[in-house]
Motif scaffolding. Structure first.
Motif, mmCIF file in Angstrom:
data_model
loop_
_atom_site.group_PDB
_atom_site.id
_atom_site.type_symbol
_atom_site.label_atom_id
_atom_site.label_comp_id
_atom_site.label_asym_id
_atom_site.label_seq_id
_atom_site.Cartn_x
_atom_site.Cartn_y
_atom_site.Cartn_z
ATOM 1 N N GLY A 140 0.810 -1.205 0.000
ATOM 2 C CA GLY A 140 0.000 0.000 0.000
ATOM 3 C C GLY A 140 0.844 1.256 0.000
ATOM 4 N N VAL A 141 0.198 2.350 0.327
ATOM 5 C CA VAL A 141 0.843 3.662 0.366
ATOM 6 C C VAL A 141 0.866 4.150 1.810
ATOM 7 N N TYR A 142 2.005 4.676 2.213
ATOM 8 C CA TYR A 142 2.149 5.260 3.543
ATOM 9 C C TYR A 142 1.921 6.761 3.438
ATOM 10 N N GLU A 143 0.965 7.237 4.215
ATOM 11 C CA GLU A 143 0.587 8.652 4.201
ATOM 12 C C GLU A 143 1.062 9.347 5.466
ATOM 13 N N CYS A 144 1.190 10.659 5.401
ATOM 14 C CA CYS A 144 1.503 11.456 6.582
ATOM 15 C C CYS A 144 0.321 11.391 7.542
ATOM 16 N N ARG A 145 0.583 11.067 8.781
ATOM 17 C CA ARG A 145 -0.473 11.008 9.795
ATOM 18 C C ARG A 145 -1.055 12.390 10.070
ATOM 19 N N GLY A 146 -0.274 13.426 9.839
ATOM 20 C CA GLY A 146 -0.737 14.781 10.107
ATOM 21 C C GLY A 146 -1.684 15.341 9.071
ATOM 22 N N CYS A 147 -1.446 15.002 7.782
ATOM 23 C CA CYS A 147 -2.254 15.646 6.738
ATOM 24 C C CYS A 147 -2.767 14.699 5.665
ATOM 25 N N GLY A 148 -2.322 13.461 5.658
ATOM 26 C CA GLY A 148 -2.790 12.508 4.668
ATOM 27 C C GLY A 148 -2.039 12.510 3.350
ATOM 28 N N ALA A 149 -0.989 13.305 3.224
ATOM 29 C CA ALA A 149 -0.213 13.330 1.979
ATOM 30 C C ALA A 149 0.457 11.970 1.768
ATOM 31 N N GLU A 150 0.430 11.480 0.538
ATOM 32 C CA GLU A 150 1.090 10.219 0.211
ATOM 33 C C GLU A 150 2.598 10.442 0.178
ATOM 34 N N ALA B 61 4.231 8.442 12.709
ATOM 35 C CA ALA B 61 4.081 9.572 11.792
ATOM 36 C C ALA B 61 3.354 9.192 10.510
ATOM 37 N N LEU B 62 3.089 7.893 10.349
ATOM 38 C CA LEU B 62 2.511 7.382 9.118
ATOM 39 C C LEU B 62 1.145 6.761 9.333
ATOM 40 N N ARG B 63 0.428 6.626 8.225
ATOM 41 C CA ARG B 63 -0.817 5.849 8.181
ATOM 42 C C ARG B 63 -0.750 5.042 6.903
ATOM 43 N N LEU B 64 -0.959 3.734 6.996
ATOM 44 C CA LEU B 64 -0.883 2.856 5.826
ATOM 45 C C LEU B 64 -2.255 2.716 5.177
ATOM 46 N N ARG B 65 -2.300 2.993 3.882
ATOM 47 C CA ARG B 65 -3.519 2.779 3.102
ATOM 48 C C ARG B 65 -3.287 1.534 2.239
ATOM 49 N N PRO B 66 -3.823 0.391 2.676
ATOM 50 C CA PRO B 66 -3.568 -0.880 1.992
ATOM 51 C C PRO B 66 -4.138 -0.933 0.572
ATOM 52 N N GLY B 67 -3.475 -1.739 -0.266
ATOM 53 C CA GLY B 67 -3.987 -2.053 -1.581
ATOM 54 C C GLY B 67 -3.857 -0.979 -2.634
ATOM 55 N N VAL B 68 -3.190 0.095 -2.336
ATOM 56 C CA VAL B 68 -3.074 1.183 -3.313
ATOM 57 C C VAL B 68 -1.789 1.055 -4.080
ATOM 58 N N TYR C 130 13.743 3.205 0.977
ATOM 59 C CA TYR C 130 14.917 3.678 0.242
ATOM 60 C C TYR C 130 14.615 4.867 -0.669
ATOM 61 N N ALA C 131 13.343 5.283 -0.741
ATOM 62 C CA ALA C 131 12.991 6.458 -1.548
ATOM 63 C C ALA C 131 11.581 6.910 -1.202
ATOM 64 N N PRO C 132 11.320 8.220 -1.270
ATOM 65 C CA PRO C 132 9.944 8.696 -1.119
ATOM 66 C C PRO C 132 9.166 8.449 -2.409
ATOM 67 N N LEU C 133 7.868 8.625 -2.352
ATOM 68 C CA LEU C 133 7.019 8.458 -3.527
ATOM 69 C C LEU C 133 7.518 9.351 -4.668
ATOM 70 N N SER C 134 7.860 10.581 -4.341
ATOM 71 C CA SER C 134 8.558 11.493 -5.247
ATOM 72 C C SER C 134 9.246 12.544 -4.375
ATOM 73 N N GLU C 135 10.266 13.160 -4.930
ATOM 74 C CA GLU C 135 11.071 14.101 -4.144
ATOM 75 C C GLU C 135 10.288 15.303 -3.636
ATOM 76 N N ASP C 136 9.208 15.679 -4.306
ATOM 77 C CA ASP C 136 8.442 16.839 -3.856
ATOM 78 C C ASP C 136 7.519 16.519 -2.683
ATOM 79 N N ARG C 137 7.473 15.271 -2.244
ATOM 80 C CA ARG C 137 6.621 14.873 -1.120
ATOM 81 C C ARG C 137 7.269 15.120 0.234
#
Length: 133
Positions: A43-53, A126-133, A71-78
């Motif tokens: 899945g995708v790990y989101e910021c617990r504070g704001c939900g950003a992926e 600091a994270l929230r996991l959104r499974p299956g994404v 080993y890497a963020p979803l993209s560098e601007d995240r």
């Protein structure tokens, strides 16, 4: 300025004491205290504070360090990087680029067999996991 701005009162109302300590006060959770370190869920790990992926499970690896490692963020601007001299040495703090919340630290050159030889050592709280994404 960040895309998501909240007052201290709003943060305290929305987060648990442990989440607030890590996200807003740049604290660190106890090592080996969060199940995300070894959770195999895709899945995708989101910021617990704001939900950003922020991170994908495909970039997570077991660094045996006590915290979820990527080993890497979803993209560098995240994420954003801040020089941290708080422990008597220079480290790179990693924050959510959307709300400025503290996530953890970036370490490089440790020799892990990953494509980037980087370890984003992130507090599970600091994270929230959104499974299956």
């Amino acid at each position: 300025m960040h895309q998501v701005e909240k007052s201290d009162e709003q943060w305290r109302a929305e987060l648990t004491a442990a989440e607030y300590h890590v996200l807003r006060q740049a604290g660190t959770e106890r090592p080996f205290s969060h199940p995300y370190e070894t959770d195999p869920t895709v899945g995708v790990y989101e910021c617990r504070g704001c939900g950003a992926e922020l991170f994908r499970s495909e970039t997570k690896f077991d660094a045996h360090c006590g915290w979820p490692a990527f080993y890497a963020p979803l993209s560098e601007d995240r994420v954003e990087y801040v020089e941290d001299r708080s422990m008597g040495r220079v480290r790179t703090e990693v924050r959510c680029a959307t709300c400025g919340s503290h996530l953890g630290h970036l370490f490089e050159g440790e020799g892990f067999p990953t494509p980037t030889d980087q370890r984003y050592c992130v507090n599970g709280v600091a994270l929230r996991l959104r499974p299956g994404v």
